[in-house]
Motif scaffolding. Structure first.
Motif, mmCIF file in Angstrom:
data_model
loop_
_atom_site.group_PDB
_atom_site.id
_atom_site.type_symbol
_atom_site.label_atom_id
_atom_site.label_comp_id
_atom_site.label_asym_id
_atom_site.label_seq_id
_atom_site.Cartn_x
_atom_site.Cartn_y
_atom_site.Cartn_z
ATOM 1 N N ILE A 102 -5.871 10.869 6.052
ATOM 2 C CA ILE A 102 -6.675 11.213 7.222
ATOM 3 C C ILE A 102 -8.155 10.974 6.914
ATOM 4 O O ILE A 102 -8.521 10.679 5.783
ATOM 5 N N LYS A 103 -8.963 11.137 7.919
ATOM 6 C CA LYS A 103 -10.420 11.073 7.778
ATOM 7 C C LYS A 103 -10.961 12.491 7.915
ATOM 8 O O LYS A 103 -10.284 13.386 8.441
ATOM 9 N N GLU A 104 -12.204 12.692 7.477
ATOM 10 C CA GLU A 104 -12.791 14.034 7.563
ATOM 11 C C GLU A 104 -12.815 14.551 8.993
ATOM 12 O O GLU A 104 -12.647 15.740 9.226
ATOM 13 N N ARG A 105 -12.980 13.668 9.971
ATOM 14 C CA ARG A 105 -13.035 14.102 11.376
ATOM 15 C C ARG A 105 -11.703 14.688 11.859
ATOM 16 O O ARG A 105 -11.656 15.335 12.895
ATOM 17 N N ASP A 106 -10.614 14.451 11.106
ATOM 18 C CA ASP A 106 -9.299 14.982 11.482
ATOM 19 C C ASP A 106 -9.100 16.432 11.039
ATOM 20 O O ASP A 106 -8.112 17.061 11.414
ATOM 21 N N ILE A 107 -10.009 16.938 10.218
ATOM 22 C CA ILE A 107 -9.917 18.311 9.722
ATOM 23 C C ILE A 107 -10.742 19.212 10.643
ATOM 24 O O ILE A 107 -11.865 18.850 10.999
ATOM 25 N N PRO A 108 -10.198 20.374 11.037
ATOM 26 C CA PRO A 108 -10.994 21.283 11.884
ATOM 27 C C PRO A 108 -12.367 21.557 11.256
ATOM 28 O O PRO A 108 -12.488 21.688 10.033
ATOM 29 N N TYR A 153 13.185 8.457 10.137
ATOM 30 C CA TYR A 153 11.755 8.221 10.349
ATOM 31 C C TYR A 153 11.328 6.817 9.910
ATOM 32 O O TYR A 153 10.193 6.411 10.149
ATOM 33 N N LEU A 154 12.225 6.087 9.266
ATOM 34 C CA LEU A 154 11.868 4.773 8.741
ATOM 35 C C LEU A 154 12.134 3.625 9.708
ATOM 36 O O LEU A 154 11.720 2.497 9.453
ATOM 37 N N GLY A 155 12.788 3.907 10.840
ATOM 38 C CA GLY A 155 13.167 2.858 11.786
ATOM 39 C C GLY A 155 12.026 1.947 12.191
ATOM 40 O O GLY A 155 12.148 0.723 12.135
ATOM 41 N N ASP A 156 10.913 2.504 12.602
ATOM 42 C CA ASP A 156 9.775 1.681 13.039
ATOM 43 C C ASP A 156 8.647 1.673 12.005
ATOM 44 O O ASP A 156 7.516 1.299 12.310
ATOM 45 N N ALA A 157 8.972 2.080 10.777
ATOM 46 C CA ALA A 157 7.963 2.104 9.710
ATOM 47 C C ALA A 157 7.767 0.703 9.138
ATOM 48 O O ALA A 157 8.668 -0.128 9.173
ATOM 49 N N LYS A 158 6.581 0.483 8.615
ATOM 50 C CA LYS A 158 6.256 -0.801 7.986
ATOM 51 C C LYS A 158 5.867 -0.559 6.537
ATOM 52 O O LYS A 158 5.507 0.545 6.163
ATOM 53 N N ARG A 159 5.909 -1.603 5.742
ATOM 54 C CA ARG A 159 5.510 -1.558 4.325
ATOM 55 C C ARG A 159 6.166 -0.402 3.577
ATOM 56 O O ARG A 159 5.505 0.391 2.913
ATOM 57 N N ILE A 160 7.463 -0.281 3.696
ATOM 58 C CA ILE A 160 8.211 0.802 3.038
ATOM 59 C C ILE A 160 8.336 0.476 1.551
ATOM 60 O O ILE A 160 8.790 -0.608 1.182
ATOM 61 N N ARG A 161 7.908 1.418 0.722
ATOM 62 C CA ARG A 161 7.962 1.249 -0.733
ATOM 63 C C ARG A 161 8.535 2.530 -1.344
ATOM 64 O O ARG A 161 8.279 3.635 -0.857
ATOM 65 N N PHE A 162 9.263 2.356 -2.450
ATOM 66 C CA PHE A 162 9.855 3.492 -3.150
ATOM 67 C C PHE A 162 9.299 3.544 -4.565
ATOM 68 O O PHE A 162 9.149 2.511 -5.218
ATOM 69 N N PHE A 191 5.025 4.607 3.242
ATOM 70 C CA PHE A 191 5.179 3.661 4.344
ATOM 71 C C PHE A 191 4.108 3.905 5.390
ATOM 72 O O PHE A 191 3.442 4.945 5.398
ATOM 73 N N LYS A 192 3.963 2.923 6.264
ATOM 74 C CA LYS A 192 3.032 3.039 7.376
ATOM 75 C C LYS A 192 3.855 3.228 8.637
ATOM 76 O O LYS A 192 4.805 2.489 8.886
ATOM 77 N N LYS A 193 3.518 4.239 9.395
ATOM 78 C CA LYS A 193 4.222 4.536 10.649
ATOM 79 C C LYS A 193 3.147 4.790 11.687
ATOM 80 O O LYS A 193 2.324 5.681 11.516
ATOM 81 N N GLY A 194 3.157 3.992 12.727
ATOM 82 C CA GLY A 194 2.061 4.081 13.688
ATOM 83 C C GLY A 194 0.782 3.661 12.972
ATOM 84 O O GLY A 194 0.744 2.637 12.307
ATOM 85 N N ARG A 195 -0.225 4.491 13.043
ATOM 86 C CA ARG A 195 -1.485 4.176 12.372
ATOM 87 C C ARG A 195 -1.677 4.988 11.103
ATOM 88 O O ARG A 195 -2.751 4.966 10.511
#
Length: 181
Positions: free
Chosen positions: A81-87, A33-42, A57-61
């Motif tokens: 997530i944002k509140e709008r992402d919750i049902p 899952y890290l292939g196209d990830a950015k800002r990978i931190r451990f 890490f950041k993956k997509g948005r």
């Protein structure tokens, strides 16, 4: 709404570590899952009861956090997530709980959480990276609320229907590093 959680203090410290210090068993599970990830931190996280490891890490948005125990066993996958992402029904139940118990509150961060529980780690990772809304997911909220003459920071965990699982006080410093640089 039933109350399942106990309020407790949360004292944790998180330290950035090198990839080489991250458990191999944990790295093997997330490498694909890290292939196209950015800002990978451990990170290594210590609290009063356990030591764990976290890859952020950041993956997509989305900003992901994948947590493992000391031996590299998956514990959970979270992303902001944002509140709008919750049902809507779930969000309304969460808001109702907060408004009843914390008249003056401000939400700092919301994460969708995929706990491992009794599931297969590969399946949990796959479902989390597909961003599937499933009955077993949780919502973790970090919020501050007026208490006495100041504000207290809390971390609350709600199930997919918006029912409180647990809540604990948190020191504000615990979240300075979590907001993803």
């Amino acid at each position: 709404m039933p109350f399942f959680g106990m309020s407790q203090e949360k004292h944790e410290q998180e330290f950035r570590i090198k990839k080489s210090q991250f458990p191999d068993a944990a790295l093997e599970q997330i490498e694909q899952y890290l292939g196209d990830a950015k800002r990978i931190r451990f990170y290594q996280e210590l609290d009063s009861t356990k030591k764990s490891y976290e890859a952020k890490f950041k993956k997509g948005r989305l900003h992901y956090s994948v947590e493992f125990n000391e031996t590299g066993k998956l514990e959970d996958v979270e992303f902001i997530i944002k509140e709008r992402d919750i049902p809507e029904d779930s969000w309304n139940a969460i808001l109702e709980h907060l408004q009843e118990n914390y008249p003056k509150f401000r939400i700092k961060k919301i994460q969708q959480q995929y706990p491992l529980a009794d599931r297969e780690p590969k399946k949990t990772l796959h479902e989390a990276f597909q961003n599937l809304i499933l009955p077993y997911i949780n919502y973790e909220l970090v919020f501050s609320a007026k208490k006495d003459k100041g504000f207290q920071t809390y971390e609350a965990l709600f199930n997919s229907e918006g029912t409180l699982i647990n809540i604990r006080k948190s020191s504000p410093l615990s979240y300075d590093h979590v907001l993803y640089p």
